[in-house]
Design a protein around this motif. Structure first.
Motif, short mmCIF file in Angstrom:
data_model
loop_
_atom_site.label_atom_id
_atom_site.label_comp_id
_atom_site.label_asym_id
_atom_site.label_seq_id
_atom_site.Cartn_x
_atom_site.Cartn_y
_atom_site.Cartn_z
N THR A 190 -5.46 17.43 13.55
CA THR A 190 -5.76 16.55 15.43
C THR A 190 -4.67 16.16 15.87
OG1 THR A 190 -7.79 15.88 15.01
CG2 THR A 190 -8.34 17.90 15.16
N ASP A 191 -4.40 15.13 14.58
CA ASP A 191 -3.89 14.27 14.56
C ASP A 191 -3.06 13.33 13.59
OD1 ASP A 191 -3.07 11.48 15.85
OD2 ASP A 191 -4.58 10.86 15.15
N VAL A 192 -1.75 13.72 13.78
CA VAL A 192 -0.91 13.24 12.40
C VAL A 192 -0.74 11.37 12.50
CG1 VAL A 192 0.49 15.34 12.74
CG2 VAL A 192 1.65 13.32 13.98
N ASP A 193 -1.15 10.41 13.23
CA ASP A 193 -0.31 9.29 13.48
C ASP A 193 -1.25 7.56 12.47
OD1 ASP A 193 0.74 9.61 16.47
OD2 ASP A 193 -1.42 9.09 17.69
N SER A 194 -2.04 8.63 11.62
CA SER A 194 -2.41 8.31 10.42
C SER A 194 -1.26 7.98 9.18
CB SER A 194 -4.22 8.12 10.46
OG SER A 194 -3.64 9.37 9.59
N TYR A 195 -0.25 8.80 8.57
CA TYR A 195 0.09 9.53 7.97
C TYR A 195 2.27 8.65 8.43
CZ TYR A 195 -3.31 12.59 7.10
OH TYR A 195 -4.25 13.16 6.59
N ASP A 196 2.61 8.48 6.88
CA ASP A 196 3.97 7.83 7.66
C ASP A 196 5.04 8.42 7.37
OD1 ASP A 196 3.17 5.20 7.59
OD2 ASP A 196 2.02 5.91 5.31
N ALA A 227 1.28 18.41 -2.62
CA ALA A 227 0.56 16.88 -2.40
C ALA A 227 0.78 16.18 -3.82
CB ALA A 227 -0.39 17.49 -1.55
N ASP A 228 0.01 17.21 -4.60
CA ASP A 228 0.09 16.77 -6.34
C ASP A 228 0.63 15.89 -6.70
OD1 ASP A 228 -1.43 16.72 -8.93
OD2 ASP A 228 -0.19 18.58 -9.45
N VAL A 229 2.36 16.85 -6.64
CA VAL A 229 3.73 15.41 -7.22
C VAL A 229 3.51 14.43 -6.05
CG1 VAL A 229 6.39 16.22 -6.87
CG2 VAL A 229 4.89 17.95 -7.88
N LEU A 230 3.45 15.14 -5.19
CA LEU A 230 3.33 13.55 -4.42
C LEU A 230 2.56 12.42 -4.54
CD1 LEU A 230 3.76 14.80 -1.09
CD2 LEU A 230 5.71 13.87 -2.08
N ARG A 231 1.33 13.05 -5.18
CA ARG A 231 0.26 12.02 -5.67
C ARG A 231 0.42 11.15 -6.93
NH1 ARG A 231 -3.43 15.73 -2.74
NH2 ARG A 231 -3.70 16.88 -4.67
N ARG A 232 0.99 11.98 -7.92
CA ARG A 232 1.63 11.66 -9.11
C ARG A 232 2.54 10.83 -9.00
NH1 ARG A 232 1.74 17.04 -10.65
NH2 ARG A 232 3.96 16.93 -10.58
N SER A 233 3.39 10.63 -8.07
CA SER A 233 4.43 9.77 -8.04
C SER A 233 4.21 8.84 -6.92
CB SER A 233 5.34 10.55 -6.84
OG SER A 233 5.61 11.54 -7.49
N GLY A 234 2.87 8.25 -6.92
CA GLY A 234 2.23 7.00 -6.37
C GLY A 234 1.42 7.29 -4.64
N LEU A 235 2.34 8.07 -4.20
CA LEU A 235 1.68 8.39 -2.85
C LEU A 235 0.53 8.34 -2.05
CD1 LEU A 235 5.26 10.18 -1.64
CD2 LEU A 235 5.01 7.84 -1.39
N ARG A 236 -0.14 8.65 -1.17
CA ARG A 236 -1.06 9.38 -0.84
C ARG A 236 -1.20 9.81 0.31
NH1 ARG A 236 -3.80 5.34 2.74
NH2 ARG A 236 -2.22 4.96 3.47
N ALA A 237 -1.32 11.41 -0.49
CA ALA A 237 -0.96 13.04 0.21
C ALA A 237 -1.95 13.68 0.36
CB ALA A 237 0.37 13.09 -1.46
N MET A 294 0.68 -1.01 -0.05
CA MET A 294 -0.20 0.32 -0.15
C MET A 294 0.88 0.98 0.00
SD MET A 294 -3.03 0.93 2.76
CE MET A 294 -3.87 -0.06 1.54
N PRO A 295 0.79 2.23 -0.58
CA PRO A 295 1.02 3.73 -0.80
C PRO A 295 1.56 4.03 0.87
CG PRO A 295 -0.68 3.31 -2.48
CD PRO A 295 -0.76 2.17 -1.66
N ARG A 296 2.45 4.87 0.62
CA ARG A 296 3.08 5.80 2.04
C ARG A 296 1.67 5.94 1.90
NH1 ARG A 296 8.10 6.07 4.05
NH2 ARG A 296 7.81 5.52 5.72
N LYS A 297 1.35 6.80 2.90
CA LYS A 297 0.88 8.10 3.37
C LYS A 297 1.15 9.42 3.73
CE LYS A 297 -4.00 9.78 5.04
NZ LYS A 297 -4.57 9.01 5.77
N VAL A 298 1.29 10.50 3.07
CA VAL A 298 1.84 11.81 3.50
C VAL A 298 1.08 12.76 3.98
CG1 VAL A 298 3.77 13.62 2.76
CG2 VAL A 298 3.46 11.51 1.66
N LEU A 299 1.19 13.44 4.98
CA LEU A 299 1.00 15.47 5.25
C LEU A 299 1.66 16.51 4.58
CD1 LEU A 299 -1.93 16.50 6.47
CD2 LEU A 299 0.05 16.13 8.78
N VAL A 300 0.59 17.11 4.26
CA VAL A 300 1.33 18.11 4.22
C VAL A 300 0.41 19.09 4.52
CG1 VAL A 300 2.29 20.08 1.93
CG2 VAL A 300 2.04 17.66 1.20
N ALA A 301 1.27 19.68 5.77
CA ALA A 301 0.54 20.50 6.38
C ALA A 301 0.81 21.99 6.41
CB ALA A 301 0.45 20.29 8.07
#
Length: 188
Positions: A43-49, A24-34, A1-8
């Motif tokens: 409120t929480d960053v635990d779900s992001y890699d 975030a758009d570049v990260l998504r085009r690279s196959g990451l979930r951003a 599963m692709p890694r999940k990225v938060l851009v805050a």
């Protein structure tokens, strides 16, 4: 599963949000979930890699929402790859040379062992919020100095490192401050 990225991001007039969206758009085009989200609403960053945190620069300080985000989530951020960016110089210097992080960003970079920091040109145009911002624009010193080619290049660097967990960024760059190319970005 692709890694999940938060851009805050912390922004007042929206230009830093546009940088975050471009990343975030570049990260998504690279196959990451951003996803790009205002730092004040996270409120929480635990779900992001991986986390990318950016803020506009105002009078030599990082945006308050970016600073608060770093403080509020410091424990979780210390256990995952963290990339930082600033936007702010209202001239072309950020496209011409490395702009070191301001003092507060430098502290976050060090304290949270961030992978890398990058400063991009800022944008301040007619209709900007705030008395000082309006005065800058009215004096003719505003404008859009963001270099989206450089922003996208940096985002691809993040995507490459995030797609190869434990590998770290590929070599140092002259435009990055706080780069740790000899170390992996996988932490925690």
């Amino acid at each position: 599963m692709p890694r999940k990225v938060l851009v805050a991001y912390g922004t007042t007039n929206g230009s830093t949000a546009q940088i975050a969206e471009a990343i975030a758009d570049v990260l998504r085009r690279s196959g990451l979930r951003a996803e790009a989200i205002s730092a004040g609403s996270v409120t929480d960053v635990d779900s992001y890699d991986v986390v990318v945190l950016g803020g506009g620069l105002y009078a030599g300080r990082w945006h308050k929402d970016a600073r608060r985000f770093a403080r509020r989530h410091r424990r979780a951020l210390a256990t995952r790859p963290l990339w930082l960016f600033s936007s702010g110089p209202l001239d072309a210097t950020a496209s011409q040379r490395e702009i070191p992080p301001v003092r507060g960003v430098k502290a976050v970079l060090s304290r949270l062992d961030a992978v890398e920091h990058r400063t991009f040109g800022g944008c301040l145009e007619k209709g900007a919020k705030g008395f000082i911002a309006r005065k800058i624009v009215d004096s003719g010193k505003g404008g859009d100095f963001r270099d989206f080619t450089e922003i996208e290049r940096w985002a691809r660097r993040i995507a490459d490192a995030s797609s190869r967990p434990g590998q770290g960024p590929v070599g140092p760059t002259s435009e990055s401050s706080g780069t740790r190319p000899e170390e992996g970005v996988e932490r925690g």
